[in-house]
Write an enzyme that holds these catalytic residues in place. Structure first.
Site, PDB file in Angstrom:
ATOM      1  N   SER A 137       0.855  -1.200   0.000  1.00  0.00           N
ATOM      2  CA  SER A 137       0.000   0.000   0.000  1.00  0.00           C
ATOM      3  C   SER A 137       0.887   1.245   0.000  1.00  0.00           C
ATOM      4  O   SER A 137       2.105   1.162   0.207  1.00  0.00           O
ATOM      5  CB  SER A 137      -0.878   0.008   1.254  1.00  0.00           C
ATOM      6  OG  SER A 137      -0.056   0.225   2.401  1.00  0.00           O
TER       7      SER A 137
ATOM      8  N   HIS B 221     -11.969  -6.652  -1.580  1.00  0.00           N
ATOM      9  CA  HIS B 221     -11.121  -6.015  -0.567  1.00  0.00           C
ATOM     10  C   HIS B 221     -11.752  -6.277   0.799  1.00  0.00           C
ATOM     11  O   HIS B 221     -12.862  -6.810   0.898  1.00  0.00           O
ATOM     12  CB  HIS B 221     -11.045  -4.503  -0.822  1.00  0.00           C
ATOM     13  CG  HIS B 221     -10.085  -4.166  -1.916  1.00  0.00           C
ATOM     14  ND1 HIS B 221      -8.915  -3.501  -1.680  1.00  0.00           N
ATOM     15  CD2 HIS B 221     -10.118  -4.434  -3.239  1.00  0.00           C
ATOM     16  CE1 HIS B 221      -8.269  -3.367  -2.819  1.00  0.00           C
ATOM     17  NE2 HIS B 221      -8.979  -3.916  -3.787  1.00  0.00           N
ATOM     18  N   GLY B 222     -11.042  -5.861   1.832  1.00  0.00           N
ATOM     19  CA  GLY B 222     -11.619  -5.902   3.179  1.00  0.00           C
ATOM     20  C   GLY B 222     -12.099  -7.283   3.589  1.00  0.00           C
ATOM     21  O   GLY B 222     -13.164  -7.418   4.198  1.00  0.00           O
TER      22      GLY B 222
ATOM     23  N   ASP C 153      -1.369  -1.759  -3.941  1.00  0.00           N
ATOM     24  CA  ASP C 153      -2.712  -1.775  -3.355  1.00  0.00           C
ATOM     25  C   ASP C 153      -3.216  -0.331  -3.195  1.00  0.00           C
ATOM     26  O   ASP C 153      -2.504   0.511  -2.632  1.00  0.00           O
ATOM     27  CB  ASP C 153      -2.596  -2.460  -1.974  1.00  0.00           C
ATOM     28  CG  ASP C 153      -3.931  -2.802  -1.356  1.00  0.00           C
ATOM     29  OD1 ASP C 153      -4.901  -2.984  -2.105  1.00  0.00           O
ATOM     30  OD2 ASP C 153      -3.981  -2.913  -0.110  1.00  0.00           O
TER      31      ASP C 153
ATOM     32  N   GLU D 250     -11.568  -0.020  -9.256  1.00  0.00           N
ATOM     33  CA  GLU D 250     -12.611  -0.208  -8.227  1.00  0.00           C
ATOM     34  C   GLU D 250     -13.839   0.622  -8.560  1.00  0.00           C
ATOM     35  O   GLU D 250     -13.741   1.791  -8.940  1.00  0.00           O
ATOM     36  CB  GLU D 250     -12.096   0.162  -6.834  1.00  0.00           C
ATOM     37  CG  GLU D 250     -13.170  -0.037  -5.746  1.00  0.00           C
ATOM     38  CD  GLU D 250     -12.633  -0.028  -4.315  1.00  0.00           C
ATOM     39  OE1 GLU D 250     -11.431  -0.313  -4.119  1.00  0.00           O
ATOM     40  OE2 GLU D 250     -13.426   0.257  -3.402  1.00  0.00           O
TER      41      GLU D 250
ATOM     42  N   ASN E 295      -8.414  -9.964  -0.690  1.00  0.00           N
ATOM     43  CA  ASN E 295      -7.402  -9.159   0.012  1.00  0.00           C
ATOM     44  C   ASN E 295      -7.456  -9.373   1.517  1.00  0.00           C
ATOM     45  O   ASN E 295      -8.532  -9.190   2.134  1.00  0.00           O
ATOM     46  CB  ASN E 295      -7.660  -7.671  -0.248  1.00  0.00           C
ATOM     47  CG  ASN E 295      -7.254  -7.239  -1.631  1.00  0.00           C
ATOM     48  OD1 ASN E 295      -6.986  -8.069  -2.507  1.00  0.00           O
ATOM     49  ND2 ASN E 295      -7.200  -5.936  -1.846  1.00  0.00           N
TER      50      ASN E 295
HETATM   51  O1  G3H Z   1      -6.556  -1.367   2.258  1.00  0.00           O
HETATM   52  C1  G3H Z   1      -5.853  -1.152   3.206  1.00  0.00           C
HETATM   53  C2  G3H Z   1      -4.735  -2.085   3.503  1.00  0.00           C
HETATM   54  O2  G3H Z   1      -5.068  -2.881   4.604  1.00  0.00           O
HETATM   55  C3  G3H Z   1      -3.446  -1.344   3.680  1.00  0.00           C
HETATM   56  O3  G3H Z   1      -3.463  -0.635   4.868  1.00  0.00           O
HETATM   57  O4  G3H Z   1      -2.746   1.675   4.257  1.00  0.00           O
HETATM   58  O5  G3H Z   1      -2.518   0.824   6.599  1.00  0.00           O
HETATM   59  O6  G3H Z   1      -1.030  -0.049   4.780  1.00  0.00           O
HETATM   60  P1  G3H Z   1      -2.382   0.542   5.145  1.00  0.00           P
HETATM   61  P1  13P Z   2      -8.629  -6.230   5.560  1.00  0.00           P
HETATM   62  O1  13P Z   2      -8.493  -5.006   6.396  1.00  0.00           O
HETATM   63  O2  13P Z   2      -9.976  -6.851   5.719  1.00  0.00           O
HETATM   64  O3  13P Z   2      -7.524  -7.208   5.780  1.00  0.00           O
HETATM   65  O4  13P Z   2      -8.555  -5.757   4.010  1.00  0.00           O
HETATM   66  C1  13P Z   2      -7.326  -5.605   3.366  1.00  0.00           C
HETATM   67  C2  13P Z   2      -7.472  -4.953   2.030  1.00  0.00           C
HETATM   68  O5  13P Z   2      -8.527  -4.871   1.442  1.00  0.00           O
HETATM   69  C3  13P Z   2      -6.244  -4.430   1.410  1.00  0.00           C
HETATM   70  O6  13P Z   2      -6.502  -3.737   0.238  1.00  0.00           O
HETATM   71 ZN    ZN Z   3      -8.336  -2.698   0.143  1.00  0.00          ZN
END
Ligand code: G3H
Ligand code: 13P
Ligand code: ZN
Length: 335
Positions: free
Chosen positions: A56, A234-235, A94, A146, A277
């Site tokens: 990310s 995602h998520g 990401d 997306e 993800n």
């Molecule tokens: O989509 C979010 C991912 O879990 C990445 O999270 O921006 O804290 O690295 P982050």
């Molecule tokens: P989670 O927070 O559910 O692990 O999702 C991760 C994600 O979508 C990264 O893009």
């Molecule tokens: Zn995500």
């Protein structure tokens, strides 16, 4: 300009086509640290699974973009050292939020990028995505886009409410942008608090929250509009309650953390959903192991002592997702 092909990485095209056809999903695990990278590679090699390692914007800021890219290159070599003759590892950006960020990643050896224009007005999302696709495809890099907004925080992209993807938009969006895969919103969200307690019911025996089901009707409508087109969720962390309990038992405070039940992810994997993800579950597995280790060994201070159980716990979780939830084990295209 470094091509990912020189680094031994692959793009997502062939693995997604096989996953959609075969009714399984490819794991997309975020990584920020060496221990996460090692655990991901060990899990992928042991299960003979293709894997997406994703970075990310926050990970780039934390670990440094160049270091992460070399870690991914190292991951390919590490996989070979562990006995995998032809590793299928994707290095993916990401939640890319600008053309410049996507270009930077493509130029430094990423094999796949996400351009997340989901918070933009529809036509602006199309224009930005198309621009990234045009650049990426020159280098055979695949692009995830997306449509629809997840509740919670997506790096810079914030939304208070969840807007499901509108099935009536997906044909127009995919055709006009030329994207290779599409992340959709059907009720998942980022982080360890995916639903508010008032959105859930409570299991009378355990007192734990039971979340509402994902909008499978929306997913199936999208599949009908775009037959065989790769869909991304995602998520999708399930927020394992044993890890939450361990964290809480050893000084943590995660009341009412709740994720997506694995049964629903198993069902989604059988559909056109071909990339799932997972980031938060890795964070929970790591934190639970570190908290337990340090609480039980108060005199220890060598990071290797507490990061080893953390790495082992993440590896166990990754293997579980691959084998018991997504079904991507034994799916390498080249044996
Ligand atoms: O989509 C979010 C991912 O879990 C990445 O999270 O921006 O804290 O690295 P982050
Ligand atoms: P989670 O927070 O559910 O692990 O999702 C991760 C994600 O979508 C990264 O893009
Ligand atoms: Zn995500």
């Amino acid at each position: 300009m470094v091509s990912y092909k020189e680094l031994g990485l692959v793009n997502t095209r062939a693995m997604f086509a096989a996953a959609v056809k075969g009714g399984y999903a490819i794991p997309a695990f975020n990584f920020n640290t060496m221990e996460q990278m090692q655990a991901i590679v060990q899990a992928a090699v042991e299960t003979k699974s293709p894997v997406i390692m994703q970075v990310s914007k926050g990970a780039r800021n934390y670990a440094n973009a160049t270091i992460l890219r070399y870690m991914a290159q190292g991951a390919v070599e590490y996989a070979k050292e562990l006995g995998c003759a032809h590793p299928e590892i994707v290095l993916h950006l990401d939640h890319g939020d600008s053309f410049e960020l996507c270009k930077d990643c493509i130029d430094m050896g990423f094999s796949s990028v996400m351009i997340d224009g989901s918070a933009l007005p529809y036509e602006e999302n199309i224009a930005l995505t198309k621009k990234v696709v045009e650049y990426a495809h020159k280098y055979d890099v695949t692009v995830e886009a997306e449509l629809g907004v997840l509740a919670g925080v997506e790096d810079e992209v914030a939304s208070e409410v969840s807007h499901y993807t509108k099935p009536e938009e997906v044909i127009d969006f995919a055709t006009r942008t030329g994207c290779d895969s599409l992340a959709i919103s059907i009720g998942t969200s980022h982080g360890a608090y995916k639903f508010k307690p008032e959105q859930c019911t409570r299991d009378p025996k355990t007192g734990k929250l039971v979340p509402p089901p994902l909008a499978f009707d929306v997913l199936h409508e999208i599949e009908k509009k775009l037959p065989g087109f790769p869909i991304v969720l995602h998520g999708s962390s399930s927020v394992p309650q044993d890890e939450v309990d361990t964290i809480n038992a050893f000084g943590g405070k995660l009341p009412d953390a709740v994720g997506i039940p694995e049964e629903q992810l198993r069902e989604a994997s059988k559909s056109a959903v071909c990339k799932i993800n997972i980031d938060s579950d890795s964070r929970l597995a790591m934190t639970a192991a570190v908290r337990k280790y340090l609480a039980e060994n108060p005199s220890h201070f060598d990071p290797r002592q507490y990061l080893k159980p953390a790495r082992d716990n993440m590896k166990k979780m990754y293997i579980h997702k691959i084998v018991d939830v997504l079904g991507s084990n034994d799916k390498l295209l080249q044996k």
